[in-house]
Design a protein around this motif. Structure first.
Motif, PDB file in Angstrom:
ATOM      1  N   ASP A 249       6.945   7.111  19.685  1.00 38.50           N
ATOM      2  CA  ASP A 249       6.419   6.206  20.586  1.00 38.50           C
ATOM      3  C   ASP A 249       6.066   4.794  19.965  1.00 38.50           C
ATOM      4  OD1 ASP A 249       6.498   7.951  22.563  1.00 38.50           O
ATOM      5  OD2 ASP A 249       4.439   8.806  22.024  1.00 38.50           O
ATOM      6  N   GLY A 250       6.983   4.365  18.830  1.00 37.33           N
ATOM      7  CA  GLY A 250       6.687   2.995  18.458  1.00 37.33           C
ATOM      8  C   GLY A 250       5.932   3.177  17.173  1.00 37.33           C
ATOM      9  N   LEU A 251       5.389   4.266  16.982  1.00 33.71           N
ATOM     10  CA  LEU A 251       4.613   4.421  15.750  1.00 33.71           C
ATOM     11  C   LEU A 251       5.410   5.007  14.488  1.00 33.71           C
ATOM     12  CD1 LEU A 251       1.456   6.196  17.297  1.00 33.71           C
ATOM     13  CD2 LEU A 251       1.800   3.659  16.611  1.00 33.71           C
ATOM     14  N   ILE A 252       5.086   4.678  13.345  1.00 32.77           N
ATOM     15  CA  ILE A 252       5.929   5.019  11.981  1.00 32.77           C
ATOM     16  C   ILE A 252       5.021   5.632  11.126  1.00 32.77           C
ATOM     17  CG2 ILE A 252       7.689   3.231  12.633  1.00 32.77           C
ATOM     18  CD1 ILE A 252       6.208   1.563  10.327  1.00 32.77           C
ATOM     19  N   ARG A 253       5.654   6.417  10.153  1.00 36.13           N
ATOM     20  CA  ARG A 253       4.671   6.791   8.903  1.00 36.13           C
ATOM     21  C   ARG A 253       4.329   6.099   8.043  1.00 36.13           C
ATOM     22  NH1 ARG A 253       4.274  12.324   7.727  1.00 36.13           N
ATOM     23  NH2 ARG A 253       2.943  11.628   6.088  1.00 36.13           N
ATOM     24  N   ASP A 254       3.042   6.036   7.658  1.00 32.41           N
ATOM     25  CA  ASP A 254       2.649   4.966   6.600  1.00 32.41           C
ATOM     26  C   ASP A 254       3.087   5.743   5.113  1.00 32.41           C
ATOM     27  OD1 ASP A 254       1.332   3.515   4.777  1.00 32.41           O
ATOM     28  OD2 ASP A 254      -0.537   4.648   4.819  1.00 32.41           O
ATOM     29  N   ALA A 255       4.173   4.819   4.494  1.00 29.80           N
ATOM     30  CA  ALA A 255       4.761   5.233   3.153  1.00 29.80           C
ATOM     31  C   ALA A 255       3.961   4.637   2.093  1.00 29.80           C
ATOM     32  CB  ALA A 255       6.056   4.789   3.017  1.00 29.80           C
ATOM     33  N   LEU A 256       3.055   3.373   2.252  1.00 26.39           N
ATOM     34  CA  LEU A 256       2.438   2.870   1.081  1.00 26.39           C
ATOM     35  C   LEU A 256       1.168   3.298   0.785  1.00 26.39           C
ATOM     36  CD1 LEU A 256       2.992  -0.955   2.234  1.00 26.39           C
ATOM     37  CD2 LEU A 256       4.396   0.546   0.567  1.00 26.39           C
ATOM     38  N   GLY A 257       0.529   4.039   1.857  1.00 28.07           N
ATOM     39  CA  GLY A 257      -0.750   4.758   1.629  1.00 28.07           C
ATOM     40  C   GLY A 257      -0.556   5.932   0.522  1.00 28.07           C
ATOM     41  N   PRO A 258       0.444   6.847   0.829  1.00 26.89           N
ATOM     42  CA  PRO A 258       0.546   7.767  -0.436  1.00 26.89           C
ATOM     43  C   PRO A 258       1.090   7.311  -1.556  1.00 26.89           C
ATOM     44  CG  PRO A 258       1.502   8.283   1.844  1.00 26.89           C
ATOM     45  CD  PRO A 258       1.049   6.800   1.880  1.00 26.89           C
ATOM     46  N   MET A 259       1.733   6.310  -1.742  1.00 33.27           N
ATOM     47  CA  MET A 259       2.569   5.844  -2.646  1.00 33.27           C
ATOM     48  C   MET A 259       1.872   4.937  -3.647  1.00 33.27           C
ATOM     49  SD  MET A 259       6.505   3.629  -3.089  1.00 33.27           S
ATOM     50  CE  MET A 259       5.810   2.327  -1.948  1.00 33.27           C
ATOM     51  N   LEU A 260       1.131   3.990  -3.121  1.00 30.88           N
ATOM     52  CA  LEU A 260       0.589   2.889  -4.084  1.00 30.88           C
ATOM     53  C   LEU A 260      -0.604   3.363  -5.123  1.00 30.88           C
ATOM     54  CD1 LEU A 260       0.371  -0.259  -1.475  1.00 30.88           C
ATOM     55  CD2 LEU A 260       2.031   0.213  -3.352  1.00 30.88           C
ATOM     56  N   PRO A 261      -1.708   4.368  -4.586  1.00 26.65           N
ATOM     57  CA  PRO A 261      -2.628   4.620  -5.433  1.00 26.65           C
ATOM     58  C   PRO A 261      -1.884   5.274  -6.726  1.00 26.65           C
ATOM     59  CG  PRO A 261      -3.182   5.375  -3.113  1.00 26.65           C
ATOM     60  CD  PRO A 261      -1.695   4.814  -3.119  1.00 26.65           C
ATOM     61  N   SER A 262      -1.030   6.187  -6.632  1.00 23.13           N
ATOM     62  CA  SER A 262      -0.415   6.645  -7.833  1.00 23.13           C
ATOM     63  C   SER A 262       0.425   5.737  -8.385  1.00 23.13           C
ATOM     64  CB  SER A 262       0.575   7.948  -7.376  1.00 23.13           C
ATOM     65  OG  SER A 262      -0.180   8.948  -6.850  1.00 23.13           O
ATOM     66  N   ALA A 273     -10.601   2.850  -3.869  1.00 20.44           N
ATOM     67  CA  ALA A 273     -10.836   3.256  -2.328  1.00 20.44           C
ATOM     68  C   ALA A 273      -9.422   2.921  -1.913  1.00 20.44           C
ATOM     69  CB  ALA A 273     -11.755   2.587  -1.674  1.00 20.44           C
ATOM     70  N   VAL A 274      -8.862   3.623  -0.740  1.00 23.62           N
ATOM     71  CA  VAL A 274      -7.678   3.501   0.044  1.00 23.62           C
ATOM     72  C   VAL A 274      -8.182   3.512   1.392  1.00 23.62           C
ATOM     73  CG1 VAL A 274      -5.425   3.992   0.764  1.00 23.62           C
ATOM     74  CG2 VAL A 274      -6.064   4.574  -1.643  1.00 23.62           C
ATOM     75  N   ARG A 275      -8.249   2.228   2.144  1.00 21.98           N
ATOM     76  CA  ARG A 275      -8.810   2.217   3.545  1.00 21.98           C
ATOM     77  C   ARG A 275      -7.807   1.487   4.322  1.00 21.98           C
ATOM     78  NH1 ARG A 275     -13.893  -1.762   3.407  1.00 21.98           N
ATOM     79  NH2 ARG A 275     -13.801  -1.191   5.289  1.00 21.98           N
ATOM     80  N   ARG A 276      -7.649   2.359   5.631  1.00 23.10           N
ATOM     81  CA  ARG A 276      -6.816   1.902   6.719  1.00 23.10           C
ATOM     82  C   ARG A 276      -7.370   1.108   7.671  1.00 23.10           C
ATOM     83  NH1 ARG A 276      -4.609   6.585   4.454  1.00 23.10           N
ATOM     84  NH2 ARG A 276      -2.492   6.686   4.050  1.00 23.10           N
ATOM     85  N   LEU A 277      -6.976  -0.091   8.018  1.00 22.51           N
ATOM     86  CA  LEU A 277      -7.541  -0.987   8.812  1.00 22.51           C
ATOM     87  C   LEU A 277      -6.688  -1.378  10.007  1.00 22.51           C
ATOM     88  CD1 LEU A 277      -9.030  -3.714   6.248  1.00 22.51           C
ATOM     89  CD2 LEU A 277      -9.981  -1.268   7.136  1.00 22.51           C
ATOM     90  N   ARG A 278      -7.397  -1.731  11.016  1.00 23.28           N
ATOM     91  CA  ARG A 278      -6.531  -1.912  12.248  1.00 23.28           C
ATOM     92  C   ARG A 278      -6.248  -3.411  12.069  1.00 23.28           C
ATOM     93  NH1 ARG A 278     -10.068  -4.236  16.394  1.00 23.28           N
ATOM     94  NH2 ARG A 278     -12.356  -4.182  15.830  1.00 23.28           N
TER      95      ARG A 278
END
Length: 457
Positions: A249-262, A273-278
């Motif tokens: 429905d137009g939504l996609i998986r977040d690839a950067l959240g899992p990738m960037l911290p490592s 911290a890793v925060r997701r913001l609208r």
């Protein structure tokens, strides 16, 4: 033949191209011919005539200059106070003070081998007791006397030498005979052989490797004085991002959240911290204002679309834009801003490969300076095949390294991760492209570098 680590520089035309107008650039590209496999110039759909790039494109910072600005920006924050770090947490840090021996090493005469400690000429009468490592000092030896000894054990006083187990034999009367000539002091590590108390073992600025940890422990250290890891807070922006399940429905998986911290940990940072913001400017402004990290890293929202709120948020904060767009593909709309004297923000584009481009262009040099790591020596390798270039921007393309050459990978679009997931490095392609066999600069990826860079924990 150019091996990894040599100082051959690629991108010879980059500086010249930056000084040309678009017509001259296109002429240079055409002059390169098929060897560069340059892309055709952009055209107008109506007339077919070359169209000029937008003015924002030409305000962007050249790629090499952007990296230099990022490296210098961290120095403006002043001196970062050293920290005392336990040995088991110091791997990958940089010593903030010289490593000075706290005791002699070894701190007493020790046996270098299993065998017998002997005094005077042989044959020797062997004492019934033995000398083991970690035990208190044993009775001194008299001339003509021997005692069994273990590796690392403290040699008795008046010991002449140690005879290795395989170089001695005992007769039926229990006397020890040497199978070869015995030299004075053989197989004994004398006190202070490696260092004396107060000796400077390593200078400040040394990278803490596993071997440095071992030396520090042997020299009596429980903690090390080191430059602290830069603290990074990651803000993932976007109403369209899912954290689990399949896209729908137009939504996609977040690839950067899992990738960037490592990835950031691989660059030596501490991710606080890793925060997701609208997608909301007030929410973003509040999050940046509240952060105490050395570096705030945002994803997406760096362009000028209806939900691109990074620029307005920075403007409200009174931040200083140091880099606003970089002449690189992918990743052009990246940015670097100084929020406070000791705090910066790197805005990454939202597309995954474009975000990696921004990470290695702006965040990596800044983090390297903050952590006092030396800049890696530039190196270049020849390309196994030609690579298309952008008329006026640098391109970063995933590649694998095979022997003494680089093989560019497909799936290198801004939103793609398939190429970078298989890559060892990024190829730095100068404006206009690169021909087969041309030497090009390479940026190693953390997991492809032997040593501290492979530590992602």
């Amino acid at each position: 033949m150019t091996a990894r680590g040599t100082h051959t520089h690629a991108g010879e035309h980059t500086q010249d191209v930056e000084d040309l107008d678009v017509e001259e650039v296109l002429a240079l590209v055409n002059e390169a011919g098929t060897g560069g496999h340059a892309e055709p110039p952009p055209t107008s759909q109506a007339s077919g005539a070359p169209r000029k790039p937008d003015t924002r494109q030409h305000k962007a910072t050249p790629w090499p200059q952007a990296r230099a600005v990022a490296a210098r920006a961290a120095r403006s924050g002043g001196h970062r106070a050293p920290v005392s770090v336990p040995l088991d947490a110091a791997l990958g840090l940089v010593l903030a003070a010289p490593l000075v021996a706290l005791s002699d090493l070894p701190s007493f005469d020790t046996s270098a081998m299993d065998g017998w400690a002997v005094a005077g000429p042989g044959p020797w009468a062997v004492r019934e007791d033995g000398v083991l490592a970690g035990h208190a000092e044993s009775e001194p030896l008299s001339d003509g006397e021997a005692v069994r000894i273990a590796t690392g054990a403290r040699v008795p006083a008046d010991t002449t030498a140690v005879i290795r187990s395989e170089h001695g034999r005992t007769d039926d009367k229990g006397r020890l005979h040497a199978a070869r000539e015995v030299g004075h002091g053989q197989d004994i590590r004398p006190r202070g052989q490696e260092c004396r108390s107060g000796d400077h073992l390593l200078p400040g600025g040394t990278l803490v490797t596993p071997a440095v940890l071992g030396l520090a422990a042997a020299a009596g250290y429980d903690t090390l004085t080191a430059v602290p890891r830069p603290r990074v807070e990651v803000l993932i922006l976007g109403d369209e991002l899912l954290t689990e399940g399949l896209p729908h429905d137009g939504l996609i998986r977040d690839a950067l959240g899992p990738m960037l911290p490592s990835w950031l940990r691989g660059l030596g940072a501490e991710v606080t911290a890793v925060r997701r913001l609208r997608d909301d400017e007030k929410t973003l402004h509040k999050a940046i204002s509240a952060s105490t990290a050395d570096l705030v890293l945002t994803t997406g929202g760096t362009a000028s679309g209806p939900v691109d709120h990074v620029h307005p948020a920075l403007s409200r904060l009174g931040a200083e834009l140091l880099v606003d767009g970089v002449k690189v593909r992918p990743g052009h709309p990246m940015l670097l801003a100084r929020i406070k004297d000791d705090q910066h923000l790197v805005g990454l584009p939202g597309n995954p490969l474009a975000a990696i481009s921004g990470l290695l262009t702006l965040a990596e040099p800044l983090l390297r300076t903050l952590s006092a790591h030396p800049a890696p020596e530039p190196y270049a390798l020849p390309l196994q095949e030609a690579v298309h270039g952008h008329p006026y921007d640098t391109r970063l393309i995933p590649a694998v390294l095979r022997g003494d050459s680089a093989i560019p990978l497909h799936y290198n679009g801004p939103a793609m991760l398939r190429g970078i997931a298989a890559a060892d490095a990024l190829v730095v392609v100068p404006p206009g492209g690169a021909r087969q066999g041309q030497q090009v600069e390479l940026i190693d990826l953390p997991w492809a570098v032997a040593g501290i860079g492979v530590c992602f924990t």
